[in-house]
Design a protein around this motif. Structure first.
Motif, PDB file in Angstrom:
ATOM      1  N   ASP A 132      -5.931-135.512  49.086  1.00 36.28           N
ATOM      2  CA  ASP A 132      -5.165-135.244  47.865  1.00 36.28           C
ATOM      3  C   ASP A 132      -4.453-136.495  47.393  1.00 36.28           C
ATOM      4  OD1 ASP A 132      -3.764-135.115  50.229  1.00 36.28           O
ATOM      5  OD2 ASP A 132      -2.235-133.760  49.424  1.00 36.28           O
ATOM      6  N   LEU A 133      -3.908-137.239  48.367  1.00 36.87           N
ATOM      7  CA  LEU A 133      -3.274-138.506  48.024  1.00 36.87           C
ATOM      8  C   LEU A 133      -4.264-139.456  47.389  1.00 36.87           C
ATOM      9  CD1 LEU A 133      -0.896-139.739  50.819  1.00 36.87           C
ATOM     10  CD2 LEU A 133      -0.469-139.442  48.398  1.00 36.87           C
ATOM     11  N   THR A 178      -4.976-138.524  43.801  1.00 34.32           N
ATOM     12  CA  THR A 178      -3.885-138.927  42.920  1.00 34.32           C
ATOM     13  C   THR A 178      -3.934-140.431  42.667  1.00 34.32           C
ATOM     14  OG1 THR A 178      -2.612-137.256  44.050  1.00 34.32           O
ATOM     15  CG2 THR A 178      -1.426-138.705  42.568  1.00 34.32           C
ATOM     16  N   LYS A 184       5.045-141.889  65.265  1.00 28.80           N
ATOM     17  CA  LYS A 184       4.912-140.474  65.567  1.00 28.80           C
ATOM     18  C   LYS A 184       3.430-140.134  65.512  1.00 28.80           C
ATOM     19  CE  LYS A 184       8.869-137.731  64.250  1.00 28.80           C
ATOM     20  NZ  LYS A 184       9.378-136.822  63.243  1.00 28.80           N
ATOM     21  N   ILE A 193      -0.114-133.335  60.773  1.00 27.54           N
ATOM     22  CA  ILE A 193      -0.327-132.465  59.626  1.00 27.54           C
ATOM     23  C   ILE A 193      -1.797-132.153  59.383  1.00 27.54           C
ATOM     24  CG2 ILE A 193      -0.277-134.378  57.980  1.00 27.54           C
ATOM     25  CD1 ILE A 193       1.341-131.029  57.330  1.00 27.54           C
ATOM     26  N   PHE A 204      -3.079-129.307  61.372  1.00 23.94           N
ATOM     27  CA  PHE A 204      -2.623-128.031  60.852  1.00 23.94           C
ATOM     28  C   PHE A 204      -3.524-127.536  59.730  1.00 23.94           C
ATOM     29  CE2 PHE A 204      -0.275-126.198  57.302  1.00 23.94           C
ATOM     30  CZ  PHE A 204       0.077-124.979  57.858  1.00 23.94           C
ATOM     31  N   PHE A 220      -3.184-125.159  49.588  1.00 23.17           N
ATOM     32  CA  PHE A 220      -1.964-125.566  50.280  1.00 23.17           C
ATOM     33  C   PHE A 220      -1.030-126.335  49.344  1.00 23.17           C
ATOM     34  CE2 PHE A 220      -4.926-125.114  53.838  1.00 23.17           C
ATOM     35  CZ  PHE A 220      -4.186-124.232  54.614  1.00 23.17           C
ATOM     36  N   ARG A 221      -1.642-127.190  48.541  1.00 26.62           N
ATOM     37  CA  ARG A 221      -0.786-127.985  47.662  1.00 26.62           C
ATOM     38  C   ARG A 221      -1.091-127.723  46.201  1.00 26.62           C
ATOM     39  NH1 ARG A 221      -0.390-133.489  51.285  1.00 26.62           N
ATOM     40  NH2 ARG A 221       1.105-132.570  52.735  1.00 26.62           N
ATOM     41  N   ASP A 227       1.442-128.984  43.728  1.00 23.53           N
ATOM     42  CA  ASP A 227       1.392-130.423  43.526  1.00 23.53           C
ATOM     43  C   ASP A 227       0.268-130.784  42.580  1.00 23.53           C
ATOM     44  OD1 ASP A 227       3.367-130.508  45.282  1.00 23.53           O
ATOM     45  OD2 ASP A 227       2.169-131.208  46.980  1.00 23.53           O
ATOM     46  N   GLU A 278       0.418-132.812  39.187  1.00 26.20           N
ATOM     47  CA  GLU A 278      -0.330-134.036  38.915  1.00 26.20           C
ATOM     48  C   GLU A 278      -1.152-133.907  37.651  1.00 26.20           C
ATOM     49  OE1 GLU A 278      -2.293-134.373  42.648  1.00 26.20           O
ATOM     50  OE2 GLU A 278      -0.351-134.772  43.595  1.00 26.20           O
ATOM     51  N   MET A 308      -0.197-112.936  59.064  1.00 25.63           N
ATOM     52  CA  MET A 308      -0.265-114.400  59.156  1.00 25.63           C
ATOM     53  C   MET A 308       0.077-115.029  57.840  1.00 25.63           C
ATOM     54  SD  MET A 308      -1.082-116.765  61.415  1.00 25.63           S
ATOM     55  CE  MET A 308      -0.840-118.500  61.138  1.00 25.63           C
ATOM     56  N   GLN A 309      -0.540-114.485  56.825  1.00 23.78           N
ATOM     57  CA  GLN A 309      -0.355-115.090  55.522  1.00 23.78           C
ATOM     58  C   GLN A 309       1.092-114.987  55.058  1.00 23.78           C
ATOM     59  OE1 GLN A 309      -3.658-113.813  53.370  1.00 23.78           O
ATOM     60  NE2 GLN A 309      -3.322-115.202  51.659  1.00 23.78           N
ATOM     61  N   LEU A 353       3.227-117.406  56.581  1.00 21.89           N
ATOM     62  CA  LEU A 353       2.916-118.784  56.193  1.00 21.89           C
ATOM     63  C   LEU A 353       3.620-119.155  54.893  1.00 21.89           C
ATOM     64  CD1 LEU A 353       1.249-121.026  57.338  1.00 21.89           C
ATOM     65  CD2 LEU A 353      -0.666-120.247  55.956  1.00 21.89           C
ATOM     66  N   TYR A 354       3.601-118.230  53.969  1.00 22.21           N
ATOM     67  CA  TYR A 354       4.226-118.544  52.673  1.00 22.21           C
ATOM     68  C   TYR A 354       5.352-117.578  52.400  1.00 22.21           C
ATOM     69  CZ  TYR A 354      -0.103-121.060  52.052  1.00 22.21           C
ATOM     70  OH  TYR A 354      -1.126-121.920  52.201  1.00 22.21           O
ATOM     71  N   GLY A 361      11.310-137.032  59.627  1.00 22.44           N
ATOM     72  CA  GLY A 361      10.349-136.008  59.254  1.00 22.44           C
ATOM     73  C   GLY A 361      10.880-135.113  58.160  1.00 22.44           C
ATOM     74  N   PRO A 417       4.809-125.962  63.355  1.00 24.64           N
ATOM     75  CA  PRO A 417       3.886-126.341  62.275  1.00 24.64           C
ATOM     76  C   PRO A 417       3.981-125.419  61.078  1.00 24.64           C
ATOM     77  CG  PRO A 417       2.790-126.383  64.392  1.00 24.64           C
ATOM     78  CD  PRO A 417       4.173-125.863  64.653  1.00 24.64           C
ATOM     79  N   VAL A 469       5.369-126.665  56.462  1.00 29.54           N
ATOM     80  CA  VAL A 469       4.659-126.730  55.186  1.00 29.54           C
ATOM     81  C   VAL A 469       5.608-126.891  54.013  1.00 29.54           C
ATOM     82  CG1 VAL A 469       3.053-125.526  53.690  1.00 29.54           C
ATOM     83  CG2 VAL A 469       2.883-125.295  56.159  1.00 29.54           C
ATOM     84  N   ILE A 494       7.243-130.388  53.793  1.00 30.51           N
ATOM     85  CA  ILE A 494       6.443-131.580  53.561  1.00 30.51           C
ATOM     86  C   ILE A 494       5.698-131.524  52.242  1.00 30.51           C
ATOM     87  CG2 ILE A 494       4.469-132.868  54.451  1.00 30.51           C
ATOM     88  CD1 ILE A 494       5.435-131.989  57.234  1.00 30.51           C
ATOM     89  N   THR A 495       5.284-130.363  51.907  1.00 33.29           N
ATOM     90  CA  THR A 495       4.389-130.240  50.766  1.00 33.29           C
ATOM     91  C   THR A 495       4.797-131.046  49.540  1.00 33.29           C
ATOM     92  OG1 THR A 495       3.909-128.061  51.555  1.00 33.29           O
ATOM     93  CG2 THR A 495       3.122-128.590  49.366  1.00 33.29           C
ATOM     94  N   PRO A 496       6.010-130.863  49.055  1.00 33.69           N
ATOM     95  CA  PRO A 496       6.286-131.559  47.815  1.00 33.69           C
ATOM     96  C   PRO A 496       6.420-133.063  47.989  1.00 33.69           C
ATOM     97  CG  PRO A 496       8.218-130.360  48.563  1.00 33.69           C
ATOM     98  CD  PRO A 496       7.133-130.106  49.537  1.00 33.69           C
ATOM     99  N   ALA A 523       5.053-135.865  49.847  1.00 37.88           N
ATOM    100  CA  ALA A 523       4.164-137.011  49.808  1.00 37.88           C
ATOM    101  C   ALA A 523       3.512-137.264  48.439  1.00 37.88           C
ATOM    102  CB  ALA A 523       3.118-136.879  50.901  1.00 37.88           C
ATOM    103  N   PRO A 524       2.802-136.274  47.883  1.00 40.08           N
ATOM    104  CA  PRO A 524       2.101-136.581  46.642  1.00 40.08           C
ATOM    105  C   PRO A 524       3.063-136.875  45.489  1.00 40.08           C
ATOM    106  CG  PRO A 524       1.378-134.506  47.589  1.00 40.08           C
ATOM    107  CD  PRO A 524       2.599-134.904  48.299  1.00 40.08           C
TER     108      PRO A 524
END
Lengths: 746, 530
Positions: free
Chosen positions: A622-623, A626, A683, A687, A690, A712-713, A716, A720, B1-2, B5-6, B190, B511, B515, B518-520, B522-523
């Motif tokens: 995904d990165l 982008t 580290k 991810i 997962f 998952f994203r 995002d 984008e 599970m789902q 997860l969310y 993290g 883990p 989610v 982290i999700t928002p 990085a991108p």
């Protein structure tokens, strides 16, 4: 409570009077005088009663309050301020003649209120606030003719000196407050070290003590009512007041004592060298203030008594002399003593009033000045006595110069008109009081001055006040002062020319005033130097400084924490990783040397693509996506705006390029080293595992890349897309703009 | 599970309502701008002011309410943030209200000014109401990008354009530094949450010192730019002078308050390693005050001088902040907030008066242009004198109260060096403020014939509010209140900090929970960073 309401009312009327003055000037003036008289009356009613005190909370968390405390010592000042205030307000109204007087009266009342707050404040911060308010209103009063350049300059000088002094005072008061754990002046039990030094400097600046004395004569640019009120009778005594207030708890007083004596002698000497009547009086005020400080610095009971007497006597005669000086200027059009003479004939009442004031100043019996001088002579001993006698003798000469020469010698010009009773009445009253209080000294001494001296020295003073002490040393010296003074007075002309000559020969670079001016200039110059050296205007320099600053901080960190020695803790790089890194680096370096813009952009694009591939390699699709889109868009935008940019020219000199190179290398290596350092922290990546695990159960899809992007994203991705859409609109706008401009030109 | 997860986080909309109101008002303003029938901005002005007033009204009930978070810990509502938001909204309101006549005078009455200013305001509000670095960064960018455009509002003028470009380029660099710093913080903990950052530092002192220190340094450079600390201050005079005066007023208050709010949170989170950055920041603070004042002494342009003065005042605020961080028992965030509020009134008021000197397209902000202002506009001149006196810190103005407070905090917290530097600087600064006062009173005879725009209702309103704002009586209760209630974390001492319901991310997350966090990050950072 009356006290607080009264102060509030004063500040209120300071606003009301100028406004009201436009409606009815006379009523406004009477109103102003009435306000002052009310304060005076209240003060009189307090004579003989115990200490009045009141406090309102202000910042209770910090132990700060609006606290006022009126003991006998404060009450003396209160009476002087309001009493002379009445006369000065009346005088000021007449002094302004046909010109509007509202603003002057308003500021005078504001000043009076601030001054009253100074002498009655019991809280250090309240005192400081009031103190600064007197400085400010003094600034406004000196520059009341604010269109005149000279007034503004003197006003600024006075404000700078007293304002700076105020700052010292503030520091000192805070220090004292922290040390004593209270801001209440009457609770402060010891004062020493830095706090004392700072407070003393503040008081010296306010009371024009050597070497901070130079502002006072310059402040004479103010209208005469202002000079007589602020610069002789009241404001300049604030420093003396505070030193006196704190004297029971003060350490190392001899220093203060000697500064006072130096000022006394120096002021009296300079007074002899002046021709301007107001300047003569200003210097002699400096001298008198010096004597007061010297007495306060002595700290004995006799000295306290003498100080109180001197403060009282000085206010009476000096206010009279100043107001009279204003009348002389009005009558003759000049204040130059060499230009006027024989005024006794047309201005007889004024001449007589002046004579009494002058005799009081010289210390002639039975005026109150004599009593004060006697007491002072009793208090001093040894070398200080000698200096005091000398300065008093010089003071006699000054008194002679201002009271004899303009009135009783030579002929007056024809044009001088005689004065009306309403004009000289106030002066006559003050001079008369100098005489009356001298004779009635046991009375006033018992009621007002004795208690004041007691609260000044902090212990009950048993000594009686009387005019006649019998034949003793003090009387001998008093006579000595008068005789020497008279002898010198016969030579006053010669003395003046000599002093003038000496002052002229001493280049102006030696005075304290010049010193202060140069100090100010030095600050300004350093400002300029700063601008030249530090304040860069070119953009390149701005950026340089950024990087240099960061490099500096970074080096500091490396010095503190050591250079990362453990070089590689991450996963072993594969040949592809190495290849990508080398590729990106080469492209980046090449971009520096390519002469065309398009080439540079292309090469930077290559760097971008390498980075994208690195993302992909480390399983962040995904990165990567982008990044690819952004890179593409950047290149497109670059190409589109090229048309609007000037040619690629080389604007750097060789030395500049070397500097840039050094900076770039420094920055690059620092970040490189840091990256290596980060890996020592490495580290384990978690991810991606997962995502791989959850792809089928969580997102019901076996293509991990797909599930990441659309499941998952998803949000995002949505963001984008939006960003890209907006950017695309920008591109569209640019293209349309270009087409339009082409259409217009083509 | 789902379902595990969310989990959709429950959202307390009331917390972000003021922010939303401001943003939507901006959108409405823009729509009016597009479809308005007449060529005047009155409707937009009214809507904008109403929006800000609404946001202000919505913020008030949030005062004194317990600290909570929403949006999964991304938005934080505490006393500190609410107070700063109030200042920001008030500052925006005051600088918007006098803008229209001024912009008309300069022929730059573009309708988009208002929406942009509103969005900038929303960015500023966001910055102070989160302790998550990413949110702070997003707020910062929303604020900054709008400001870049606003600085260049006078499109036909070279100086304005130059200001915008310089501001943008340097700002972009600063953002890059900041982002780098955030990336490091994420690398260490993290998470981008400051609370987690602090916890990590506190739990494991010396945890990879090098990275931590670099992270903090990078953040410092980024915020140093925004708060205009030396040596990252260079843009300030250029931008303050070049930008239209109403924008300068806006920027000097709103942007500064927001930057300090965020900076305070970052520094506080870095407290466990304060022995590193405290000495560095003390040096920087002293430099900031000194350079700002010395440079201001020799300026010939009032706006530029005030630009340098704003640098010096940033230094004063830093003194208060450092005093608090050095010793939370002696220093107080209340002091920081109070001074920022007082400064907001003083600076907006001063620039509002300066906006009067704009006549027919050009603006006159040299000292000579103020000559005779006393005769032309007594109210404005009187107010300007008041603001200057307050900026010097002369009693009994609020400026004095604020400085006194800072001085005392610094002394109490054991930073006498800073206190002394503050006192000396106040004295030096008196000189140039008095120059401005002097200029107001110089008779215009013989000097240049200068004109100024007529007074108008908006300006009058702004001036009166600002003049009331520098009356100290207002701030005494705030100060006392502040001392007791406003803390980022008295929690530091009490240890309550560690129990605060922050972002639901434990230090070593499972883990499944990770989610959300982290999700928002990085991108998003990649996109905005480019």
């Amino acid at each position: 409570m009356f006290l607080i309401w009264y102060l509030v009312a004063c500040f209120g009327s300071a606003i009301v009077v100028p406004v009201f003055s436009n409606v009815s000037r006379k009523a406004a003036a009477w109103f102003a005088i009435g306000i002052a008289a009310l304060g005076f009356g209240w003060g009189v009613s307090l004579v003989g009663s115990p200490v009045t005190s009141i406090s309102l909370p202000w910042l209770p968390d910090y132990g700060i309050q609006f606290a006022f405390r009126l003991d006998s010592y404060s009450l003396l000042f209160w009476l002087l301020i309001t009493g002379i205030g009445v006369l000065v307000l009346d005088y000021a109204d007449k002094y302004m003649g046909e010109k509007p007087a509202g603003r002057l009266l308003g500021w005078l009342i504001a000043f009076m209120a601030s001054m009253l707050a100074v002498v009655s404040a019991d809280d250090a911060i309240t005192l400081f606030v009031a103190w600064e308010a007197t400085s400010l209103s003094s600034f406004a009063l000196i520059s009341i003719k604010f269109t005149d350049e000279k007034s503004r300059k003197s006003a600024t000088q006075a404000l700078l000196v007293t304002g700076m002094g105020g700052l010292f005072l503030f520091g000192g008061l805070l220090w004292a407050g922290v040390e004593n754990n209270t801001f209440q002046l009457s609770q402060i039990s010891s004062l020493s070290g830095l706090a004392l030094v700072l407070i003393t400097i503040g008081c010296f600046a306010k009371s024009a003590q050597w070497p901070l004395h130079f502002w006072l004569p310059n402040a004479m640019a103010a209208p005469t009512p202002v000079s007589s009120y602020l610069h002789s009778a009241t404001m300049v005594k604030a420093g003396v007041y505070l030193l006196g207030r704190l004297s029971p708890v003060m350490g190392f007083q001899p220093v203060i004592h000697w500064f006072g004596l130096i000022t006394a002698f120096w002021g009296a000497t300079l007074a002899l060298g002046e021709r301007d009547l107001k300047k003569i009086l200003a210097w002699s005020t400096v001298a008198a203030l010096g004597q007061m400080v010297a007495l306060v610095g002595l700290g004995t009971e006799t000295a306290a008594k003498a100080a109180v007497l001197l403060i009282f006597a000085h206010s009476l005669y000096k206010a009279a002399l100043f107001m009279g000086a204003g009348l002389i200027e009005k009558a003759t059009g000049t204040r130059d003593m060499t230009q006027v003479g024989g005024l006794a004939k047309p201005l007889r009442p004024l001449a007589i009033a002046f004579a009494f004031a002058g005799l009081s100043m010289a210390g002639f019996p039975p005026l109150i000045g004599f009593v004060a001088k006697e007491a002072a002579l009793e208090a001093f001993s040894g070398l200080s006595l000698a200096v005091f006698v000398a300065s008093s003798a010089l003071g006699c000469v000054v008194a002679w110069n201002v009271t004899y020469l303009p009135f009783w010698r030579g002929e007056a010009p024809e044009t001088v008109q005689s004065l009306k009773l309403t004009e000289w009445g106030g002066i006559g009253l003050l001079s008369g009081l100098s005489l009356a209080f001298g004779i009635a000294i046991p009375l006033i001494g018992g009621a007002l001055l004795g208690p004041a001296a007691s609260s000044l020295s902090g212990s009950e003073i048993a000594k009686k006040f009387s005019l006649w002490h019998g034949f003793n040393f003090a009387l001998l010296f008093s006579v000595l002062v008068l005789v020497v003074g008279f002898l010198l007075a016969t030579q006053s002309l010669w003395i003046r020319t000599t002093i003038e000559g000496v002052r002229k020969r001493l280049t102006p670079s030696t005075g304290w005033e010049t010193f202060a001016k140069n100090g100010l200039k030095a600050i300004l110059t350093s400002g300029w130097d700063f601008s030249r050296v530090v304040i860069k205007t070119s953009f390149r320099q701005h950026l340089e400084l950024y990087f240099v600053a960061f490099l500096g901080l970074g080096l500091l960190i490396f010095l503190l924490k050591g250079f990362p020695i453990a070089f590689w803790h991450g996963p072993t790089p594969t040949p592809i990783d190495v290849a990508l890194a080398v590729f990106a680096s080469l492209a980046a370096i090449a971009a520096l040397f390519v002469p065309s813009r398009l080439g540079t952009v292309t090469l930077l694009g290559i760097v971008g693509v390498s980075i994208t591939l690195t993302y992909v390699k480390f399983s962040a699709p995904d990165l990567g996506l982008t990044q690819v889109l952004v890179e593409t868009l950047t290149v497109v935008l670059f190409v589109l705006v090229f048309a609007y940019l000037p040619r690629f020219t080389s604007i750097s000199t060789k030395s500049q390029k070397v500097k840039d190179l050094a900076l770039a290398l420094g920055f690059g290596s620092m970040m490189g080293a840091l990256m290596l350092g980060v890996f020592t922290f490495g580290k384990e990546s978690t991810i991606s595992n997962f995502f791989a695990e959850q792809s089928v159960p969580g997102a019901k899809g076996s293509n991990v890349v797909n599930t990441i992007i659309v499941d998952f994203r998803a949000l995002d991705t949505f963001g984008e897309i939006t960003v890209l859409a907006v950017a695309a609109m920008g591109v569209h706008a640019l293209v349309r703009l270009r087409l339009q401009s082409q259409g217009r030109t083509g | 599970m789902q379902s595990e997860l969310y989990t959709i986080p429950s959202i307390d909309w009331s917390l972000v309502m003021p922010f939303i109101v401001v943003v939507i008002t901006g959108v409405i303003g823009l729509l009016i701008e597009m479809f308005r029938p007449k060529q005047n901005n009155n409707a937009i002005v009214l809507v904008s002011l109403a929006g800000l007033a609404g946001a202000f009204a919505l913020l008030i009930p949030q005062l004194g309410v317990t600290t909570t978070t929403t949006f999964a810990g991304m938005v934080l509502r505490d006393q500190f943030g609410v107070l700063l938001q109030l200042i920001i909204v008030a500052g925006a309101f005051l600088s918007l209200i006098f803008s229209e006549p001024y912009m008309k005078q300069r022929r730059i009455a573009h309708g988009e000014f208002y929406p942009m200013a509103l969005w900038a305001t929303s960015g500023a509000m966001l910055m102070v109401s989160s302790d998550n670095l990413l949110m702070i960064f997003v707020g910062l960018e929303v604020l900054s990008i709008a400001l870049y455009c606003l600085a260049g509002l006078a499109r036909d003028e070279q100086r304005s354009e130059e200001a915008a470009l310089k501001y943008f380029l340097l700002g972009a660099f600063a953002s890059a530094f900041l982002l780098y710093g955030i990336a490091f913080v994420y690398g260490i903990t993290g998470s981008t949450s400051l609370a987690v950052f602090m916890e990590t530092l506190a739990r494991a002192p010396g945890i990879n010192d090098l990275t931590v220190l670099f992270a903090i340094t990078l953040l410092l450079v980024g915020f140093g730019f925004k708060t205009a600390l030396v040596p990252f201050h260079q843009w300030t005079p250029d931008v303050y002078q070049g930008a239209p005066t109403n924008v300068t007023a806006f920027m000097s208050a709103v942007s500064k308050v927001a930057a300090f709010g965020a900076f305070a949170r970052v520094l506080e989170a870095s407290l466990p390693v304060q022995e590193f950055w405290m000495p560095a920041l003390i040096v920087i603070t002293i430099l900031t005050m000194t350079v700002g004042n010395l440079a201001a002494l020799v300026q010939k342009d009032v706006k530029r001088a005030l630009g340098y003065s704003s640098i010096a005042h940033a230094g004063y605020v830093m003194v208060a902040l450092l005093a608090y961080l050095q010793d939370p028992a002696k220093g107080s965030l209340g002091t920081v907030i109070t001074y920022l509020a007082i400064y907001t009134f003083m600076t907006i008021g001063s620039f509002a008066v300066l906006s009067l000197t704009a006549v027919n397209k050009s603006e006159g902000t040299r000292y000579q242009d103020l000559y005779g202002l006393w005769n032309r506009a007594p109210l404005a001149a009187g107010c300007l004198v008041l603001f200057m006196v307050s900026l010097v810190g002369v009693p009994p103005t609020a400026g004095f109260l604020g400085k006194f407070q800072i001085f005392q905090d610094a002394m109490g917290a054991g930073l006498p060096l800073l206190a002394i530097a503050l006192a000396i600087n106040s004295f030096v600064s008196a000189y140039y403020y008095l120059q401005i006062v002097r200029a107001v009173f110089v008779d215009e005879e013989g000097a240049l014939r200068v004109q100024s725009a007529p007074m108008n209702a908006g300006l009058r309103f702004a001036l009166v509010i600002c003049a009331v704002g520098v009356m100290p009586i207002l701030f005494a209760p705030i100060l006392s209140q502040g001392k007791q209630t406003v803390t980022l974390s008295k929690m530091i001492e009490s240890g309550a900090f560690l129990q605060r319901p922050v972002a639901s991310v434990p230090l070593n997350p499972e883990p499944g929970e990770k989610v959300e966090q982290i999700t928002p990050s990085a991108p998003l950072s990649t996109v905005t960073g480019n």
